[in-house]
Design a protein around this motif. Structure first.
Motif, PDB file in Angstrom:
ATOM      1  N   ASP A   1     -74.278 -47.788 -45.667  1.00  0.00           N
ATOM      2  CA  ASP A   1     -74.911 -49.102 -45.701  1.00  0.00           C
ATOM      3  C   ASP A   1     -74.718 -49.753 -44.339  1.00  0.00           C
ATOM      4  N   TYR A   2     -75.450 -50.839 -44.093  1.00  0.00           N
ATOM      5  CA  TYR A   2     -75.352 -51.515 -42.816  1.00  0.00           C
ATOM      6  C   TYR A   2     -74.233 -52.551 -42.842  1.00  0.00           C
ATOM      7  N   PRO A   3     -73.573 -52.785 -41.724  1.00  0.00           N
ATOM      8  CA  PRO A   3     -72.564 -53.853 -41.677  1.00  0.00           C
ATOM      9  C   PRO A   3     -73.210 -55.209 -41.941  1.00  0.00           C
ATOM     10  N   ALA A   4     -72.528 -56.037 -42.685  1.00  0.00           N
ATOM     11  CA  ALA A   4     -73.052 -57.383 -42.936  1.00  0.00           C
ATOM     12  C   ALA A   4     -73.028 -58.209 -41.654  1.00  0.00           C
ATOM     13  N   THR A   5     -71.970 -58.055 -40.854  1.00  0.00           N
ATOM     14  CA  THR A   5     -71.857 -58.756 -39.575  1.00  0.00           C
ATOM     15  C   THR A   5     -71.192 -57.829 -38.559  1.00  0.00           C
ATOM     16  N   LEU A   6     -71.199 -58.254 -37.319  1.00  0.00           N
ATOM     17  CA  LEU A   6     -70.542 -57.485 -36.267  1.00  0.00           C
ATOM     18  C   LEU A   6     -69.039 -57.377 -36.480  1.00  0.00           C
ATOM     19  N   ILE A   7     -68.472 -58.329 -37.192  1.00  0.00           N
ATOM     20  CA  ILE A   7     -67.027 -58.300 -37.425  1.00  0.00           C
ATOM     21  C   ILE A   7     -66.625 -57.023 -38.153  1.00  0.00           C
ATOM     22  N   ASP A   8     -67.496 -56.509 -39.011  1.00  0.00           N
ATOM     23  CA  ASP A   8     -67.182 -55.301 -39.785  1.00  0.00           C
ATOM     24  C   ASP A   8     -67.035 -54.069 -38.901  1.00  0.00           C
ATOM     25  N   THR A   9     -67.548 -54.127 -37.663  1.00  0.00           N
ATOM     26  CA  THR A   9     -67.468 -52.959 -36.782  1.00  0.00           C
ATOM     27  C   THR A   9     -66.162 -52.917 -35.987  1.00  0.00           C
ATOM     28  N   LEU A  10     -65.320 -53.948 -36.106  1.00  0.00           N
ATOM     29  CA  LEU A  10     -64.106 -54.024 -35.294  1.00  0.00           C
ATOM     30  C   LEU A  10     -63.196 -52.809 -35.440  1.00  0.00           C
ATOM     31  N   PRO A  11     -63.013 -52.229 -36.646  1.00  0.00           N
ATOM     32  CA  PRO A  11     -62.151 -51.035 -36.738  1.00  0.00           C
ATOM     33  C   PRO A  11     -62.662 -49.843 -35.931  1.00  0.00           C
ATOM     34  N   TYR A  12     -63.947 -49.874 -35.565  1.00  0.00           N
ATOM     35  CA  TYR A  12     -64.523 -48.749 -34.826  1.00  0.00           C
ATOM     36  C   TYR A  12     -64.546 -48.993 -33.314  1.00  0.00           C
ATOM     37  N   THR A  13     -64.230 -50.200 -32.892  1.00  0.00           N
ATOM     38  CA  THR A  13     -64.256 -50.502 -31.461  1.00  0.00           C
ATOM     39  C   THR A  13     -62.856 -50.632 -30.874  1.00  0.00           C
ATOM     40  N   LYS A  14     -61.936 -51.164 -31.662  1.00  0.00           N
ATOM     41  CA  LYS A  14     -60.550 -51.359 -31.221  1.00  0.00           C
ATOM     42  C   LYS A  14     -60.464 -52.261 -29.981  1.00  0.00           C
ATOM     43  N   SER A  15     -61.485 -53.036 -29.726  1.00  0.00           N
ATOM     44  CA  SER A  15     -61.487 -53.915 -28.559  1.00  0.00           C
ATOM     45  C   SER A  15     -62.280 -55.171 -28.877  1.00  0.00           C
ATOM     46  N   ARG A  16     -61.652 -56.311 -28.697  1.00  0.00           N
ATOM     47  CA  ARG A  16     -62.341 -57.576 -28.924  1.00  0.00           C
ATOM     48  C   ARG A  16     -63.151 -58.015 -27.709  1.00  0.00           C
ATOM     49  N   GLU A  17     -62.805 -57.472 -26.546  1.00  0.00           N
ATOM     50  CA  GLU A  17     -63.461 -57.909 -25.318  1.00  0.00           C
ATOM     51  C   GLU A  17     -64.948 -57.578 -25.303  1.00  0.00           C
TER      52      GLU A  17
ATOM     53  N   PRO B   1     -81.911 -60.210 -51.578  1.00  0.00           N
ATOM     54  CA  PRO B   1     -80.727 -59.353 -51.643  1.00  0.00           C
ATOM     55  C   PRO B   1     -80.361 -58.801 -50.268  1.00  0.00           C
ATOM     56  N   PRO B   2     -79.122 -58.339 -50.091  1.00  0.00           N
ATOM     57  CA  PRO B   2     -78.650 -57.955 -48.756  1.00  0.00           C
ATOM     58  C   PRO B   2     -79.540 -56.931 -48.063  1.00  0.00           C
ATOM     59  N   HIS B   3     -79.807 -57.195 -46.787  1.00  0.00           N
ATOM     60  CA  HIS B   3     -80.499 -56.267 -45.887  1.00  0.00           C
ATOM     61  C   HIS B   3     -81.960 -56.010 -46.283  1.00  0.00           C
ATOM     62  N   THR B   4     -82.552 -56.909 -47.042  1.00  0.00           N
ATOM     63  CA  THR B   4     -83.955 -56.723 -47.400  1.00  0.00           C
ATOM     64  C   THR B   4     -84.833 -56.731 -46.151  1.00  0.00           C
TER      65      THR B   4
ATOM     66  N   ARG C   1     -88.309 -49.810 -41.940  1.00  0.00           N
ATOM     67  CA  ARG C   1     -89.496 -49.118 -42.443  1.00  0.00           C
ATOM     68  C   ARG C   1     -90.696 -49.341 -41.538  1.00  0.00           C
ATOM     69  N   GLU C   2     -90.844 -50.553 -41.023  1.00  0.00           N
ATOM     70  CA  GLU C   2     -92.010 -50.898 -40.226  1.00  0.00           C
ATOM     71  C   GLU C   2     -91.878 -50.461 -38.764  1.00  0.00           C
ATOM     72  N   ASP C   3     -90.659 -50.476 -38.247  1.00  0.00           N
ATOM     73  CA  ASP C   3     -90.459 -50.220 -36.824  1.00  0.00           C
ATOM     74  C   ASP C   3     -89.288 -49.262 -36.627  1.00  0.00           C
ATOM     75  N   PRO C   4     -89.540 -48.005 -36.315  1.00  0.00           N
ATOM     76  CA  PRO C   4     -88.445 -47.055 -36.113  1.00  0.00           C
ATOM     77  C   PRO C   4     -87.608 -47.362 -34.870  1.00  0.00           C
ATOM     78  N   ASN C   5     -88.104 -48.226 -33.992  1.00  0.00           N
ATOM     79  CA  ASN C   5     -87.367 -48.587 -32.774  1.00  0.00           C
ATOM     80  C   ASN C   5     -86.783 -49.999 -32.864  1.00  0.00           C
TER      81      ASN C   5
ATOM     82  N   ASP D   1     -93.986 -59.408 -46.684  1.00  0.00           N
ATOM     83  CA  ASP D   1     -92.880 -59.362 -47.641  1.00  0.00           C
ATOM     84  C   ASP D   1     -91.546 -59.752 -46.997  1.00  0.00           C
ATOM     85  N   ALA D   2     -91.455 -59.674 -45.662  1.00  0.00           N
ATOM     86  CA  ALA D   2     -90.219 -60.054 -44.981  1.00  0.00           C
ATOM     87  C   ALA D   2     -90.264 -61.498 -44.492  1.00  0.00           C
TER      88      ALA D   2
END
Length: 218
Positions: free
Chosen positions: A68-84, A118-121, A128-132, A204-205
């Protein structure tokens, strides 16, 4: 002859000569200042792009682990180990993304796609509309609309946007706010969709965009 040479050596600069020297120094500063400013700006941009690439990689790792996608950037902190890396070097505030900054407790400059219900709609529609499509953006390299507080709102900036794609690359795009006239009056500025995708926002979005009249921004 010796006394005349000594007197000549002791003679100081006249007022005219001093003014000429000051004018030359001022001219040199005026010529060099834009070059220094441009070099500093380029340095900020290079660091920001590096930050976005690292955050995009952390975003992908989170997605692979949780399916699933992170709700916010804060959720990615365990994967970066850097706040800077969450702060753009061109961010001279305590964190341009004031909402996430308050939640995280450290400065965050960047924005991820807004949460919805609902989340990430909208995010799934964008995928779906834009692969980039983008996953993280920095708006601080554009120009701020000074009469629109607070500083941290993305719609209050116009121009250049650094967009980190889900593939890990970073694109520099030009995004201007779009304004709509709601039935209740006033003016709504919106560009959340445009920050993350070059494709038109589907009905729809963004149903409200198809129900309101678009108007010039001012």
């Amino acid at each position: 002859m010796v006394s005349q040479n000594a007197a000549f050596c002791r003679r100081g600069l006249t007022l005219i000569e001093l003014l000429v020297v000051v004018a030359i120094i001022a001219l040199l500063v005026a010529l060099l200042l834009p070059v220094v400013k441009y070099a500093r700006k380029r340095g900020y941009e290079a660091t920001c792009i590096s930050n976005l690439r690292q955050l995009s990689a952390a975003w992908q790792l989170y997605t692979e682990d949780y399916k699933d996608y992170p709700a916010t950037l804060i959720d990615t902190l365990p994967y970066t180990k850097s706040r800077e890396i969450y702060k753009c070097p061109g961010d001279f505030t305590e964190g341009a993304n004031d909402v996430l900054t308050r939640i995280a407790g450290f400065p965050i400059s960047y924005y991820n796609p807004p949460e919805d219900d609902p989340p990430h709609t909208m995010f799934r529609t964008r995928l779906r509309e834009d692969p980039n499509h983008g996953v993280i953006v920095c708006v601080l390299h554009g120009e701020r609309v000074f009469n629109l507080p607070p500083i941290g709102q993305p719609v209050n900036w116009t121009g250049r946007v650094f967009r980190a794609l889900h593939t890990g690359s970073v694109r520099i795009v030009h995004v201007a706010p779009r304004c709509y006239l709601p039935p209740t009056g006033g003016l709504i500025r919106a560009r959340d969709w445009e920050l993350f995708s070059d494709m038109p926002c589907p009905r729809d979005a963004c149903p409200e965009r198809y129900e309101m009249q678009e108007a010039p921004c001012f």
